[in-house]
Enzyme design. Sequence first.
Site, short mmCIF file in Angstrom:
data_model
loop_
_atom_site.label_atom_id
_atom_site.label_comp_id
_atom_site.label_asym_id
_atom_site.label_seq_id
_atom_site.Cartn_x
_atom_site.Cartn_y
_atom_site.Cartn_z
N CYS A 83 0.82 -1.22 0.00
CA CYS A 83 0.00 0.00 0.00
C CYS A 83 0.85 1.27 0.00
O CYS A 83 0.33 2.38 -0.11
CB CYS A 83 -0.95 0.01 1.20
SG CYS A 83 -2.06 -1.41 1.19
N CYS A 205 -12.95 0.28 8.34
CA CYS A 205 -12.01 -0.18 7.30
C CYS A 205 -12.12 0.68 6.04
O CYS A 205 -13.22 1.06 5.64
CB CYS A 205 -12.31 -1.63 6.91
SG CYS A 205 -12.43 -2.76 8.32
N SER A 206 -10.99 0.95 5.41
CA SER A 206 -11.02 1.69 4.14
C SER A 206 -11.59 0.78 3.05
O SER A 206 -11.45 -0.44 3.12
CB SER A 206 -9.61 2.17 3.77
OG SER A 206 -8.72 1.08 3.71
N ILE A 208 -12.35 -0.81 -0.91
CA ILE A 208 -11.62 -1.28 -2.10
C ILE A 208 -12.03 -0.34 -3.23
O ILE A 208 -13.20 -0.26 -3.59
CB ILE A 208 -12.05 -2.72 -2.45
CG1 ILE A 208 -11.80 -3.68 -1.28
CG2 ILE A 208 -11.38 -3.19 -3.73
CD1 ILE A 208 -10.37 -3.93 -0.96
N LYS A 315 -10.18 6.11 4.44
CA LYS A 315 -11.50 5.64 4.84
C LYS A 315 -12.62 6.16 3.94
O LYS A 315 -13.47 5.39 3.49
CB LYS A 315 -11.77 6.07 6.30
CG LYS A 315 -13.15 5.70 6.82
CD LYS A 315 -13.26 4.21 7.01
CE LYS A 315 -14.71 3.75 7.04
NZ LYS A 315 -15.31 3.69 5.71
N HIS A 319 -9.23 3.94 -1.22
CA HIS A 319 -7.86 3.44 -1.13
C HIS A 319 -7.52 2.51 -2.30
O HIS A 319 -7.37 1.31 -2.14
CB HIS A 319 -7.70 2.72 0.22
CG HIS A 319 -6.32 2.18 0.48
ND1 HIS A 319 -5.17 2.78 0.01
CD2 HIS A 319 -5.90 1.08 1.17
CE1 HIS A 319 -4.12 2.07 0.40
NE2 HIS A 319 -4.53 1.04 1.09
#
Lengths: 364, 364
Positions: A83, A205-206, A208, A315, A319
Amino acid sequence: VKVSVLGISQTKFGELWNKSLSCLLAESQFTAIDDAKISVDQIDAIFTGNMCAGLFSNQNNIGALAAQILNFKGPSYSVEGACASGGLALYAGIEAIESGRAQIVLVNGVEKMTDFGSEETTKGLSAACHEHEQMQGATFPGMCAMIARLYMHTYGLTREELAMVSVQSHLNGFVNPNAHIRKKISVADVINAPMVADPLTLLDCSPISDGAASIILCSKKISPKKIFITGSAMATDTILLADRKDLLSWPSTQKAALTALTMASKKISDIDVVELHDGFSIVQLLALEDLGFCKKGTAFKEKQNVLINPSGGLKSRGHPVGATGIVQAVEIVKQLQKNSKVGLTHNVGGCGTTSVVHIFEREM
Amino acid sequence: VKVSVLGISQTKFGELWNKSLSCLLAESQFTAIDDAKISVDQIDAIFTGNMCAGLFSNQNNIGALAAQILNFKGPSYSVEGACASGGLALYAGIEAIESGRAQIVLVNGVEKMTDFGSEETTKGLSAACHEHEQMQGATFPGMCAMIARLYMHTYGLTREELAMVSVQSHLNGFVNPNAHIRKKISVADVINAPMVADPLTLLDCSPISDGAASIILCSKKISPKKIFITGSAMATDTILLADRKDLLSWPSTQKAALTALTMASKKISDIDVVELHDGFSIVQLLALEDLGFCKKGTAFKEKQNVLINPSGGLKSRGHPVGATGIVQAVEIVKQLQKNSKVGLTHNVGGCGTTSVVHIFEREM
């Protein structure tokens, strides 16, 4: 280091079903070139951050793909560090200018993630150590959930306080037209969202995302925008969490931040705005502490004296992994074009395995 | 450029069922560090060339993996450019020294390819353009076969003359203890081997191999071996063959060679030994011509005045893709430690999409 920012761009982030990897790269590159008011033949080299195109899009040699789109025949390659791939491309681009080999470089970050099933996505995001973590069933959210539990136990963070991190991220992202998820959420929304890895829910969670971002750098002070990168550093740590002494701090972030700040002759209190790597809500607290904005175990207690993730962060902004390190830089440049004077980007691969920190300054 | 070579290493190449990606990297890195007579804490940065670990070994962030093995916490990332990934890592490592950020760098190339089915391998090697070539059924051997047919038609190359390229490669690799395929072959063996893509048979194609190689570079003249890299260049071209004007020459190789030779103040006739990128027999002929050793269409007619692929080349030494660019450098350094004075490496990704050329010299 003193590298000038000539131009910036980003695509919208999100589930972009109608845009391929090539489309995203093309849109981002051409927009940045327009913004910089240069022509392709002024570019000396291209650097592209990408993690998963080989797996997700059956396409390797992304550096050559970026070059082909522009009909560029010079040096162009991709760098990978999970990442942190985007931040590493920025780091490599600056190095090329410092080496004297290039005067003007184009740096891209890109990731196309949403055309695939969840199993393929999970496999692709296996930045974790395959032999010792992934094969035992440890996932990235699972490891961050363990860290969150330990942090709550050690420092008295409550579930509600942790949820506030996501609430604020979404408040910021709501006003960012390029953000993936533009939706205000409440503490109750976060806590009652589907559980991913206890205590982290879906809203910790960020997402997809698909997206690309670009920045054009130059060795000379010819930018009318007078925005410079004055610090550029990276550090690594073990991939394996089991090999760490302390799960609640990421030494690679501490080390990269210290090196970059020293390079720029700045203190952390000089930073007006930060785009930090909050892949999970808990990670924002760790990052604020490791970067030096506050003492360990206090990030959730006090209001910080710095603008945090005005873009919405990973978030809410989204991402697309390879693009994140570059869009952070793009956002900081935008903030410096407004009121801020000194900004910092913080891009991480793995659980603090690879940390990249850059310092941006507007010349008065 | 003037970068000194401090140490070299390579693992054996082959189908190494008992060695994982980590094992290969560990063996290669520690051997190079021993050869350089340095300690890990003298290393400023690590660069690793790798193409397919994310797909083949479910392991991303190979730079962090390389660092973890050495308990190294500084800058370390991987670069990718298909089969040119190793050469690109070397290029990036030299750039880091030139930028002044690093004094001593460790550069690795690694690929673990043989634990998987042929379908996965084919997918992983999809350096070709996914959207316009791969989806139409074009494979890498298929495209090189078209080039071979056109070359035969245009310049009168016979099937027997083409087979001689592989025969000579195997003759060289036979005496290389680290080569993947140590077996002398005849022209008849090549012609009668199973057909891959007409006219190319199995013995016109480089094998799928596991392996790693490392080289340690230094900015100062502290190497007792007095071997230097004096030219370092890369160039790109379209991924899509359909966008090329001429299938029988690779301008990226011509451009990279010219730039590297100019940088080193050398002519092509100064080169005593070359390790060139012969993924397929036909490609060796193209490379000799594009590098400038002979005129277009003549490489198969005359005996060249240069030692070609003494290691056996990709064909016999083996082709663990990320490792190839580094093992070429390792082989040239070994040759300079013997009789040769000036050597050249030529590493290619795709059908001439990415070309990387380095010039090596022994100081008298």
